[in-house]
Design an enzyme around this catalytic site. Structure first.
Site, mmCIF file in Angstrom:
data_model
loop_
_atom_site.group_PDB
_atom_site.id
_atom_site.type_symbol
_atom_site.label_atom_id
_atom_site.label_comp_id
_atom_site.label_asym_id
_atom_site.label_seq_id
_atom_site.Cartn_x
_atom_site.Cartn_y
_atom_site.Cartn_z
ATOM 1 N N ARG A 124 24.266 -69.738 -66.573
ATOM 2 C CA ARG A 124 24.492 -68.582 -65.705
ATOM 3 C C ARG A 124 24.236 -67.278 -66.469
ATOM 4 O O ARG A 124 24.644 -67.134 -67.623
ATOM 5 C CB ARG A 124 25.939 -68.552 -65.192
ATOM 6 C CG ARG A 124 26.373 -69.795 -64.438
ATOM 7 C CD ARG A 124 27.869 -69.715 -64.117
ATOM 8 N NE ARG A 124 28.371 -70.905 -63.448
ATOM 9 C CZ ARG A 124 28.390 -71.081 -62.131
ATOM 10 N NH1 ARG A 124 27.930 -70.128 -61.345
ATOM 11 N NH2 ARG A 124 28.854 -72.199 -61.607
ATOM 12 N N THR A 143 20.924 -68.099 -61.838
ATOM 13 C CA THR A 143 21.763 -69.200 -62.305
ATOM 14 C C THR A 143 20.978 -70.501 -62.116
ATOM 15 O O THR A 143 20.260 -70.659 -61.114
ATOM 16 C CB THR A 143 23.079 -69.251 -61.503
ATOM 17 O OG1 THR A 143 23.911 -68.169 -61.893
ATOM 18 C CG2 THR A 143 23.828 -70.555 -61.764
ATOM 19 N N ARG A 319 35.996 -62.664 -60.322
ATOM 20 C CA ARG A 319 35.639 -61.262 -60.537
ATOM 21 C C ARG A 319 36.414 -60.412 -59.538
ATOM 22 O O ARG A 319 36.876 -60.921 -58.520
ATOM 23 C CB ARG A 319 34.130 -61.053 -60.364
ATOM 24 C CG ARG A 319 33.577 -61.524 -59.034
ATOM 25 C CD ARG A 319 32.077 -61.272 -58.921
ATOM 26 N NE ARG A 319 31.527 -61.948 -57.757
ATOM 27 C CZ ARG A 319 30.848 -63.087 -57.819
ATOM 28 N NH1 ARG A 319 30.631 -63.681 -58.967
ATOM 29 N NH2 ARG A 319 30.373 -63.640 -56.706
ATOM 30 N N HIS A 864 35.221 -28.399 -38.026
ATOM 31 C CA HIS A 864 34.367 -27.295 -38.476
ATOM 32 C C HIS A 864 32.938 -27.432 -37.948
ATOM 33 O O HIS A 864 32.367 -26.488 -37.401
ATOM 34 C CB HIS A 864 34.344 -27.251 -40.007
ATOM 35 C CG HIS A 864 35.658 -26.893 -40.617
ATOM 36 N ND1 HIS A 864 36.144 -25.609 -40.602
ATOM 37 C CD2 HIS A 864 36.585 -27.640 -41.250
ATOM 38 C CE1 HIS A 864 37.325 -25.602 -41.204
ATOM 39 N NE2 HIS A 864 37.604 -26.804 -41.605
#
Length: 907
Positions: A124, A143, A319, A864
């Site tokens: 990987r 990978t 992760r 605005h």
């Protein structure tokens, strides 16, 4: 756990066993390996393996001659995809042509042998800019699965190195501003899990944001089928607090990816109706593993997992989930309230999508504290702000739970947001049906005891009475307020840095909020008068007829500012030699010439005069950390260059504004006529009352911009004092540069003046701030469990038909090319183009003068952008979800400001 100890297989650490790696080794092993090493050391079930470090990559590809490719990539824009692809292909060719150095090959063979004889492994890629907390590069590199034999492993390693330069990886890095010379690739080699079932696990719901829900996708065979999107997996949602599985959605699981003997994989077709790939016990075991991993990292995780034939669960990768919006920060020194809370993003309500600097946030804490004290709330530490004040993702949030649980709050606050930021009002109203937010307060007394003292101290009743009886005197008093404010902002020239810092805190903590009750009642009366006029006029006065009265309003400081800049452009156009400089130099170069006094006189003096009056303004001007136009006039010079391109007199903004004012006056007379059409004394009285109401609408509604204008004047004065303090800190080495002070708060600035160094703190905060600048999705409303209520709402039927729906803001229909602008600094808007923006504040409005129309993702009919668009007669639609992502620059669209729709041409 059967972890294999892989030695440091080289004297200089070319290969490291996963058990030797920790999170602090990111630059050496890349994000994937750092995370795997961290989870391995935590005792979690990670397949054994090793990592070739980035030093191995650099040593191997060094002779490939990538320097020229690096330089060419750095010089190539991120939109030039063809050039990027050509350079990426050249880099891959160079890397695939190199031989793996002998010392690296020997280290790989030794470490591979330690895993077993010809053991199948996964090879990987692990990039140094991958799997980081604020940027996921997952899938950008390659990978290789079920690799068998040392020679095959070495070949896969070389191909992983080359995959650092795939087209998608190069384009991704270019888009995120990552220099090609700063990235390197490590490679992870792990024993393969012969998975019976595999997939992904999110420890928080990535769609709704709910932190108490784990989401699992699973399918038979290797997890590659799920990760690559080759199958529709089984989908499970687990309540991690109770272990309940409230949702299971079966997938078709049409194929399975399996390892082949001797290496490689194959796809096999699965029979239909194969049943769930996980039983309830396995689902709960996965959720429990996810909770353990999340607890270890202290943040929600995106996990790849596999269950082998022996029913053993393995963690293949973990992760951070980068898409979740951060939860609001805890309140310093205060306990967290029980139960679920509702937080509203005040930043978005102010038209601001970007994060605020730390000093900008600190300034708002003091300002919010001033509001709380005026309303009689207890405020133990002013620098921390009041209890409802919260921060999340470096943006301002307000705890609205008491409002949502109050019958009075449910009536008032959504109506305020109907005109400020309409979609926020919609999201809030949908929360009212949630039993967790049932009404607990029905009496208005709690609100009145805080509002009445503010109104009395600000003399609001007197202001309103004066506006009704003597409107010119009320207007004159409001306009004189600015002079008194500016006088109070001054500080002696010989003030010390400490005195300047104290003065800045006094301005924020006491001088700015009184502006609001002193001025805001007048525009509030103006809009209320419009509603009264509509009631009195009776039939035929729909909202469109009333809104027309608001066009070309006088006494609006923002439109006055824009027109002043237009008049400067007109003066420059009258001198061709002066106008020509805008064709031959960039705004940045013109700004440099302005600072040196080298521009033609009409430009130099005209710009100086404009900045003397309006130089305190800026884009994102509520943030103390943002430079004012007087600090850097580059943006204004760019707008002037844009104005000079408009050569059709009929489209001149001052003429358009005057036409809008005449049309509004004519509409006012029509409404008066309608009111008096019944005749007799009653009709005449009704017409007189309507005329008086509409006259006050025209006189006072434009003052809506004045409170913020004066507050921004105060913020600019604070910024000036802070800049002087920052210059002293930089001279003493406490920070690197003067602007670093805007990455501290007030308490830290005082400590820095006392001698403390904040160089490292500032560097870390600048990095975090730069990362947050890239965040595009900001929740309007966020619950304390992470839920984003807007994400739970089903898509509207209009979107399915190709029609984007929002809130009507300024009537009119226009078909033109769209120009998507995310940041007005340096933006180019061709005359007649439709501006598509996430939101706007007054710093954006100079672009409006040449725009053919306006589309905004945020805002309400009186935000605005909507106000200014109406005054210029520009068709506008606001509150269009994801407009900047759905619409592309150059795309022809039809905007109907009356219907609130945006349609791509031809649909």
């Amino acid at each position: 756990m059967n972890q294999v100890s892989t030695p440091d297989a080289s004297a200089d650490g070319l290969v490291l066993g996963l058990e030797l790696i920790d999170a602090g080794m990111l630059a050496r092993v890349g994000g994937k390996a750092a995370n795997l090493g961290e989870t391995t050391r935590a005792g979690l079930p990670v397949p054994p393996g090793f990592c070739l470090t980035t030093e191995a990559y650099r040593r191997a590809v060094g002779p490939a001659g990538l320097e020229d490719v690096h330089g060419a990539l750095a010089a190539t824009g991120d939109h030039d995809l063809a050039a990027l692809a050509t350079l990426a292909a050249r880099a891959r060719e160079l890397i695939l042509g190199v031989d793996v150095p002998p010392e690296i090959a020997a280290a790989v063979r030794e470490s591979y042998a330690a895993l077993g004889t010809d053991v199948p492994v996964a090879v990987r890629s692990s990039a140094t800019a991958e799997d980081l907390p604020l940027a996921s590069f997952a899938g950008q590199q390659d990978t290789y699965l079920n690799v068998v034999g040392a020679d095959a492993v070495l070949d896969a390693v070389r191909r992983c190195w080359a995959s650092l330069w795939t087209d998608r990886a190069v384009a991704y890095r270019a888009t995120h501003g990552i220099s090609p010379s700063t990235v390197a690739l490590a490679v992870v080699v792990q024993r393969m899990v012969d998975a019976a079932v595999a997939g992904v696990l999110f420890t928080a719901n990535p769609v709704t944001g709910r932190r108490h829900e784990a989401v699992i996708d699973a399918s038979p065979g290797l997890g590659e089928a799920v990760v690559s999107g080759a199958v529709n997996p089984d989908h499970f949602v687990v309540d991690t607090a109770t272990g309940a599985i409230p949702e299971w959605r079966p997938g078709d699981k049409a194929i399975s990816i399996r390892p082949l003997p001797g290496g490689g994989t194959e796809r096999t077709v699965l029979p239909p109706d194969s049943g769930p790939s996980l039983d309830d016990a396995q689902v709960r075991e996965l959720a429990a593993l996810g909770s353990t991993v999340e607890q270890h990292y202290g943040a929600p995780q995106d996990i790849e997992w596999a269950i082998d034939a022996a029913d053993k669960l393995w963690l293949v990768q973990s992760r951070p989930i980068t898409t979740l919006y951060p939860l609001p920060d805890p309140r310093p020194g205060l306990p967290e309230p029980d139960g679920i809370r509702v937080f509203l993003c005040f930043s978005l309500a102010q038209g601001l999508t970007r994060p605020l600097t730390p000093m900008g946030l600190a300034g708002f804490r003091l300002l919010a504290g001033s509001v709380a004290r005026s309303a009689g709330f207890d405020l133990p530490e002013p620098r921390n702000g009041p209890a409802p004040y919260r921060q999340a993702g470096q943006r301002l949030f307000v705890d609205l739970t008491p409002v949502v649980r109050s019958s009075v709050g449910r009536v008032i606050v959504p109506r305020v947001f109907d005109i400020m930021e309409a979609r926020s009002a919609t999201v809030l109203r949908r929360l009212f049906a949630d039993p967790r937010f049932a009404v607990t307060t029905r009496s208005p007394w709690r609100l009145l005891r805080h509002v009445v003292p503010v109104a009395a101290k600000g003399r609001v009743p007197e202001t309103l009475l004066r506006a009704l009886l003597r409107p010119e005197a009320a207007l004159q008093r409001a306009e004189s307020f600015g002079g008194r404010l500016r006088a109070s902002l001054a500080v002696p020239a010989d003030a010390t840095a400490s005195e300047r810092l104290d003065h800045a805190e006094r301005i924020l903590g006491g001088k700015l909020f009184p502006i609001v009750p002193a001025v805001l009642p007048l525009p509030a009366l103006g809009f209320a008068s419009l509603a009264v006029a509509g009631k009195l006029a009776g039939a035929g006065t729909n909202s469109g007829a009333l809104q027309a009265v608001l066009r070309g309003l006088p006494n609006n400081v923002t439109t006055e500012m824009d027109l002043a800049l237009w008049h400067l452009a007109t003066a420059i156009r009258a001198q061709p030699a002066a106008a020509a400089i805008f064709d031959g130099a960039s705004p940045k170069e013109l700004a440099r010439q302005y600072r040196s006094g080298g521009l033609p006189a009409v430009v130099q003096s005209g710009l100086a005069g404009f900045l003397a009056r309006y130089g305190h303004r800026a884009v994102a001007e509520i943030d103390l950390g943002m430079p004012r136009w007087s600090d850097d006039p580059t943006h204004i010079l760019g707008v002037l260059a844009n104005y000079l391109k408009l050569d059709d007199p009929a489209l001149a903004p001052d003429r358009q504004f005057a036409n809008a004012a005449r049309e509004a006056e004519a509409q006012m007379e029509r409404l008066v006529a309608v009111a008096g059409s019944r005749g007799g004394p009653a009709g005449r009285l009704r017409a007189r009352l309507v005329r008086g109401a509409l006259r006050r609408t025209r006189m006072f509604a434009g003052l809506r911009e004045l409170p913020k204008y004066h507050i921004v004047e105060g913020l600019a004065a604070v910024r000036k004092e802070l800049a002087a303090v920052g210059a002293e800190l930089a001279a003493d080495g406490r920070v690197v540069e003067a602007d670093d002070i805007f990455f501290l708060d007030f308490a830290e600035a005082h400590r820095a003046l006392a001698g403390a160094s904040f160089r490292e703190v500032v560097a870390e905060r600048r990095e975090a701030y730069d990362a947050e600048l890239g965040r595009r999705r900001i929740p309007r409303v966020l619950l304390s469990d992470g839920t984003e209520p807007e994400a739970l709402q089903a898509a509207g039927t209009g979107a399915a038909a190709g029609v984007l729906s929002g809130t009507p803001a300024s009537a009119g229909t226009v078909t033109a090319r769209a120009r998507v602008i995310l940041d007005p600094q340096g933006a180019a808007l061709e005359p007649g183009e439709i501006l598509v923006a996430p939101s706007t504040d007054p710093g954006w409005t100079p672009l409006f003068l040449t725009a053919g129309g306006l589309v905004m993702e945020m805002g309400g009919p009186n935000s605005h952008g909507a106000v200014v668009a109406r005054e210029y007669g520009i068709p506008a639609v606001v509150g269009v979800p994801d407009a900047t992502a759905i619409i592309s620059s150059g795309q022809v669209i039809t905007l109907d400001g009356g219907a609130g729709t945006v349609v791509p041409a031809g649909d």
